[in-house]
Design a protein around this motif. Structure first.
Motif, PDB file in Angstrom:
ATOM      1  N   LEU A 109       0.907  -1.118   0.086  1.00 19.98           N
ATOM      2  CA  LEU A 109      -0.104   0.071   0.133  1.00 19.98           C
ATOM      3  C   LEU A 109       0.881   1.208  -0.071  1.00 19.98           C
ATOM      4  CD1 LEU A 109      -3.089   0.992   0.146  1.00 19.98           C
ATOM      5  CD2 LEU A 109      -2.764   1.121   2.520  1.00 19.98           C
ATOM      6  N   ILE A 110       2.014   1.256   0.788  1.00 19.23           N
ATOM      7  CA  ILE A 110       2.689   2.274   0.853  1.00 19.23           C
ATOM      8  C   ILE A 110       3.503   2.474  -0.639  1.00 19.23           C
ATOM      9  CG2 ILE A 110       4.983   3.272   1.418  1.00 19.23           C
ATOM     10  CD1 ILE A 110       4.592   1.939   4.415  1.00 19.23           C
ATOM     11  N   GLU A 111       3.781   1.656  -1.313  1.00 19.84           N
ATOM     12  CA  GLU A 111       4.467   1.722  -2.858  1.00 19.84           C
ATOM     13  C   GLU A 111       3.336   2.306  -3.499  1.00 19.84           C
ATOM     14  OE1 GLU A 111       5.685  -2.235  -3.086  1.00 19.84           O
ATOM     15  OE2 GLU A 111       7.670  -1.975  -2.145  1.00 19.84           O
ATOM     16  N   LYS A 112       2.157   1.685  -3.411  1.00 16.38           N
ATOM     17  CA  LYS A 112       0.980   2.114  -4.074  1.00 16.38           C
ATOM     18  C   LYS A 112       1.153   3.411  -3.922  1.00 16.38           C
ATOM     19  CE  LYS A 112      -3.651   0.961  -5.638  1.00 16.38           C
ATOM     20  NZ  LYS A 112      -3.486   1.212  -6.982  1.00 16.38           N
ATOM     21  N   ASN A 167      -0.025   9.191  -6.107  1.00 15.22           N
ATOM     22  CA  ASN A 167      -0.028  10.342  -5.459  1.00 15.22           C
ATOM     23  C   ASN A 167       0.918  11.265  -5.750  1.00 15.22           C
ATOM     24  OD1 ASN A 167      -3.051  10.288  -3.552  1.00 15.22           O
ATOM     25  ND2 ASN A 167      -1.602   8.107  -3.618  1.00 15.22           N
ATOM     26  N   PRO A 168       0.990  11.959  -7.138  1.00 16.83           N
ATOM     27  CA  PRO A 168       2.330  12.710  -7.056  1.00 16.83           C
ATOM     28  C   PRO A 168       2.202  13.851  -6.141  1.00 16.83           C
ATOM     29  CG  PRO A 168       0.788  12.486  -9.190  1.00 16.83           C
ATOM     30  CD  PRO A 168       0.097  11.886  -7.762  1.00 16.83           C
ATOM     31  N   PRO A 169       3.384  14.147  -5.787  1.00 16.43           N
ATOM     32  CA  PRO A 169       3.777  15.367  -4.503  1.00 16.43           C
ATOM     33  C   PRO A 169       2.724  16.572  -4.694  1.00 16.43           C
ATOM     34  CG  PRO A 169       5.845  14.313  -5.264  1.00 16.43           C
ATOM     35  CD  PRO A 169       4.999  13.799  -6.212  1.00 16.43           C
ATOM     36  N   GLY A 170       2.169  17.071  -3.981  1.00 16.79           N
ATOM     37  CA  GLY A 170       1.360  18.007  -3.884  1.00 16.79           C
ATOM     38  C   GLY A 170      -0.041  18.142  -4.345  1.00 16.79           C
ATOM     39  N   GLU A 171      -0.595  16.971  -4.741  1.00 19.78           N
ATOM     40  CA  GLU A 171      -1.531  16.767  -5.476  1.00 19.78           C
ATOM     41  C   GLU A 171      -2.797  16.006  -4.811  1.00 19.78           C
ATOM     42  OE1 GLU A 171      -1.295  15.499  -9.553  1.00 19.78           O
ATOM     43  OE2 GLU A 171       0.306  16.836  -9.895  1.00 19.78           O
ATOM     44  N   GLY A 172      -3.835  16.233  -4.761  1.00 20.40           N
ATOM     45  CA  GLY A 172      -5.037  15.491  -4.088  1.00 20.40           C
ATOM     46  C   GLY A 172      -5.155  15.567  -2.596  1.00 20.40           C
ATOM     47  N   ASN A 173      -6.079  14.739  -2.092  1.00 20.11           N
ATOM     48  CA  ASN A 173      -6.404  14.952  -0.654  1.00 20.11           C
ATOM     49  C   ASN A 173      -5.420  14.500   0.190  1.00 20.11           C
ATOM     50  OD1 ASN A 173      -9.480  15.311  -0.501  1.00 20.11           O
ATOM     51  ND2 ASN A 173      -9.477  13.452  -1.942  1.00 20.11           N
ATOM     52  N   GLY A 174      -4.408  13.705  -0.185  1.00 18.23           N
ATOM     53  CA  GLY A 174      -3.470  13.014   0.600  1.00 18.23           C
ATOM     54  C   GLY A 174      -2.449  13.880   0.821  1.00 18.23           C
ATOM     55  N   PRO A 205      14.459   2.502  -0.011  1.00 22.29           N
ATOM     56  CA  PRO A 205      14.831   3.880  -0.335  1.00 22.29           C
ATOM     57  C   PRO A 205      13.891   4.779  -0.804  1.00 22.29           C
ATOM     58  CG  PRO A 205      16.599   2.193  -0.981  1.00 22.29           C
ATOM     59  CD  PRO A 205      15.221   1.493  -0.432  1.00 22.29           C
ATOM     60  N   ALA A 206      12.966   4.427  -1.751  1.00 22.87           N
ATOM     61  CA  ALA A 206      11.604   4.988  -2.205  1.00 22.87           C
ATOM     62  C   ALA A 206      10.807   5.646  -1.166  1.00 22.87           C
ATOM     63  CB  ALA A 206      10.982   3.995  -3.366  1.00 22.87           C
ATOM     64  N   MET A 207      10.510   4.699   0.017  1.00 27.65           N
ATOM     65  CA  MET A 207       9.740   5.167   1.138  1.00 27.65           C
ATOM     66  C   MET A 207      10.407   6.418   1.807  1.00 27.65           C
ATOM     67  SD  MET A 207       8.393   1.602   2.353  1.00 27.65           S
ATOM     68  CE  MET A 207       7.592   0.472   1.357  1.00 27.65           C
ATOM     69  N   VAL A 208      11.738   5.975   2.183  1.00 28.24           N
ATOM     70  CA  VAL A 208      12.342   7.184   2.820  1.00 28.24           C
ATOM     71  C   VAL A 208      12.392   8.476   1.905  1.00 28.24           C
ATOM     72  CG1 VAL A 208      14.659   7.792   3.786  1.00 28.24           C
ATOM     73  CG2 VAL A 208      13.912   5.374   4.291  1.00 28.24           C
ATOM     74  N   GLN A 209      12.802   8.364   0.876  1.00 32.54           N
ATOM     75  CA  GLN A 209      12.690   9.676  -0.214  1.00 32.54           C
ATOM     76  C   GLN A 209      11.300  10.145  -0.103  1.00 32.54           C
ATOM     77  OE1 GLN A 209      14.899  11.537  -1.544  1.00 32.54           O
ATOM     78  NE2 GLN A 209      13.247  12.504  -2.928  1.00 32.54           N
ATOM     79  N   SER A 210      10.190   9.486   0.056  1.00 23.95           N
ATOM     80  CA  SER A 210       8.817  10.044   0.089  1.00 23.95           C
ATOM     81  C   SER A 210       8.804  10.758   1.579  1.00 23.95           C
ATOM     82  CB  SER A 210       7.726   8.884  -0.352  1.00 23.95           C
ATOM     83  OG  SER A 210       6.640   9.391  -0.171  1.00 23.95           O
ATOM     84  N   LEU A 211       8.962  10.141   2.465  1.00 25.66           N
ATOM     85  CA  LEU A 211       8.936  10.688   3.508  1.00 25.66           C
ATOM     86  C   LEU A 211       9.641  12.119   3.699  1.00 25.66           C
ATOM     87  CD1 LEU A 211       9.385   8.052   6.488  1.00 25.66           C
ATOM     88  CD2 LEU A 211       7.477   9.734   6.262  1.00 25.66           C
ATOM     89  N   ALA A 212      10.842  12.189   3.149  1.00 26.03           N
ATOM     90  CA  ALA A 212      11.334  13.403   3.128  1.00 26.03           C
ATOM     91  C   ALA A 212      10.592  14.698   2.344  1.00 26.03           C
ATOM     92  CB  ALA A 212      12.622  13.356   2.439  1.00 26.03           C
ATOM     93  N   VAL A 213      10.307  13.949   1.040  1.00 22.70           N
ATOM     94  CA  VAL A 213       9.385  15.071   0.217  1.00 22.70           C
ATOM     95  C   VAL A 213       8.140  15.473   1.046  1.00 22.70           C
ATOM     96  CG1 VAL A 213       8.337  15.502  -2.033  1.00 22.70           C
ATOM     97  CG2 VAL A 213      10.485  14.053  -1.898  1.00 22.70           C
ATOM     98  N   GLN A 214       7.404  14.671   1.713  1.00 22.99           N
ATOM     99  CA  GLN A 214       6.387  15.008   2.423  1.00 22.99           C
ATOM    100  C   GLN A 214       6.647  15.823   3.600  1.00 22.99           C
ATOM    101  OE1 GLN A 214       3.615  11.363   3.681  1.00 22.99           O
ATOM    102  NE2 GLN A 214       4.896  10.391   2.181  1.00 22.99           N
ATOM    103  N   SER A 215       7.962  15.678   4.174  1.00 21.97           N
ATOM    104  CA  SER A 215       8.019  16.634   5.443  1.00 21.97           C
ATOM    105  C   SER A 215       8.339  18.093   4.831  1.00 21.97           C
ATOM    106  CB  SER A 215       9.249  16.117   6.016  1.00 21.97           C
ATOM    107  OG  SER A 215       8.879  14.741   6.695  1.00 21.97           O
TER     108      SER A 215
END
Length: 541
Positions: free
Chosen positions: A112-115, A120-127, A152-162
């Motif tokens: 689910l995290i990978e999905k 969900n592209p950065p900055g778009e949508g409810n999420g 590594p993709a999850m860690v990168q996403s966490l950084a972008v989200q933060s």
């Protein structure tokens, strides 16, 4: 003119940051920063098992939130407009990563995290709205600290989200939203190394240093005065204490002490606002199944090795002065009364028009219940649930005691005053007045007195000034049945006899909303006043 007055009485309480902050938030869209994540910081201390969430994932892409089940059918499902906004928010929280039995679903979670990252592209949508972003950051990091590997993709996403969240802090909303934004930035600032992590952590601590003394009142209550949100904020503070243990030395001793003292006060307050069945009372926005139980939070406190002595359950009155609620216990009879303001002036979004309402239990059985919360969607149901008639209090001229409107707005507000709490050898007395109806012709003032003994509860309502009509509502728990005139039967055979003076009692159908998405039929005693005073008396053995 009435509409203009409603807007004026709503807007005049706002802080300047809520006005210009909303404009800035609406029109300013920050640039997404997808630069590589900085290194992770190793955890040097223990990670304590947090309070458990309720299971919400029942298949790789099947979810149940708010008593409604849906399946993700494609990348557009994350923002499916056929689903309620709050349901979609829950989808993006990832609470199931910290739910009961989460280890059995670890493969689902990884998928689910990978999905989520792919869909969900950065900055778009409810999420990517700040609130779900905040909860998701914390849940992913808690999941990792519990032993789940992050790619590594999850860690990168966490950084972008933060990074994104750091530019979308909800200063215009304040209250619990601002609190969880700060919590998420603090988690990210502890999880990562480097300059940007230091900046996130510093901003988070600035907010928490300011907000904890403001939001956690001297008596321990959260200033939004909702037992549900109180429990959620207490969980947030315990999570921050957990993170402080995991990554020691990044909070100064004064900040750590502030968190611990706030947590203990909040736990004590929550103990006063739960019923003997162990779950919360329904004042303002409140429902079962959203926040951890008091017992779960106490167990979390024990795992964190915090000193939390049990609050005394001795008979008598306990007045939570700063928050305004009153708890009275006599024998096995418990009364929780609302002599509180409706919430912080600048942010009463979760407030109901429930001034001088109450809830009542005999032993572990709830007898009188406020009607609860089943939806946040703006519309007739939301208005009904926030209205005065959905609570155990007095309605004058068919109006709400505070002018709740929209989904989360309040114009003119009831103010309680002349609060009295006392005990004597035979019982406990609680009394208070409010001025919420003073805006009406005749300028009526409502005063209510509760008198509780080991075997009786008497509720007296008095009106000074004049009015066209008045009716007191007493909503019964669905298991409390009116079996004949003047008799309420409880499970197990106990009976309560009720009688009224100063008006006539009718038994009308109603609905209790114990959870989001649930409506349970119940009965309501409606005492229509014949004059300026009425009395409802209950007797039991």
């Amino acid at each position: 003119m009435q509409r203009l007055l409603k807007y004026w009485h709503t807007l005049r309480h706002l802080k300047p940051v809520q006005i210009y902050g909303r404009l800035w938030f609406r029109w300013h869209t920050p640039k997404v920063d997808i630069s590589p994540a900085q290194a992770r910081r190793p955890g040097l201390g223990p990670w304590v098992e947090p309070a458990p969430k309720r299971q919400s994932q029942f298949g790789p892409v099947t979810f149940r939130f708010l008593n409604s089940e849906h399946t993700l059918e494609g990348e557009d499902s994350w923002n499916d407009t056929r689903c309620a906004k709050l349901w979609l928010y829950n989808l993006h929280y990832f609470d199931d990563l910290c739910a009961v039995g989460w280890r059995d679903r670890a493969k689902w979670h990884k998928f689910l995290i990978e999905k989520w990252i792919d869909d969900n592209p950065p900055g778009e949508g409810n999420g990517w709205e700040p609130y779900p972003t905040s909860l998701r950051i914390v849940n992913w990091i808690k999941w990792a600290q519990a032993g789940s590997p992050l790619s590594p993709a999850m860690v990168q996403s966490l950084a972008v989200q933060s990074r994104w969240l750091s530019k979308r802090i909800e200063h215009h909303l304040l209250a619990n939203h601002l609190f969880v934004n700060a919590k998420a930035l603090l988690f990210a600032g502890l999880f990562f190394r480097g300059d940007e992590a230091v900046a996130w952590r510093s901003e988070a601590l600035r907010i928490l240093d300011r907000e904890i003394p403001k939001q956690v009142l001297a008596d321990g209550g959260h200033f939004e005065l909702s037992p549900m949100y109180h429990a959620l904020i207490l969980e947030d503070i315990l999570d921050v204490i957990n993170a402080d243990l995991r990554w020691p030395g990044k909070l100064d001793p004064g900040q750590s002490d502030l968190l611990r003292r706030a947590a203990m006060r909040m736990l004590h307050w929550l103990g006063s606002m739960v019923h003997p069945d162990g779950d919360i009372s329904f004042f303002n926005d409140a429902a079962f199944g959203i926040a951890p139980l008091k017992s779960e939070l106490r167990d979390y406190v024990k795992r964190l090795k915090l000193d939390a002595p049990e609050r005394s359950t001795a008979a008598g009155v306990h007045h939570l002065r700063e928050s305004g609620y009153v708890r009275a216990l006599r024998g096995n009879a418990l009364l929780i009364a609302d002599a509180a303001r409706i919430g912080p002036d600048e942010q009463p979004g979760h407030a109901h028009a429930d001034t001088l309402s109450f809830e009542f239990s005999l032993g572990s059985q709830r007898v009188f219940v406020n009607s609860g919360t089943s939806t946040y969607a703006t519309g007739p149901q939301r208005s009904l649930e926030r209205g005065t008639a959905a609570h155990n209090t007095l309605v004058i001229n068919g109006c709400d005691s505070s002018e709740v409107w929209g989904g989360f707005r309040v114009a003119r507000r009831a103010r309680p005053f002349d609060i009295l709490c006392c005990d004597d050898a035979e019982g406990s007395t609680v009394a208070a007045s409010h001025d919420g109806y003073k805006r009406l012709a005749g300028r009526p003032i409502h005063r209510r007195e509760w008198r509780l003994t080991d075997s009786t509860l008497t509720v007296t309502d008095r009106i000074t000034g004049s009015c066209r009509s008045a009716a007191a509502y007493f909503h019964l728990h669905p298991e409390a049945k009116v079996v004949e005139k003047g008799v309420i039967a409880l499970p197990g055979g106990q009976r309560i006899r009720y009688s009224a003076r100063g008006g006539a009692v009718a038994v009308k159908p109603g609905a209790w909303h114990p959870e989001f998405g649930r409506n349970v039929a119940n009965a309501c005693l409606v005492l229509t006043l014949a004059g300026p005073e009425s009395v409802l008396e209950l007797q039991w053995k």
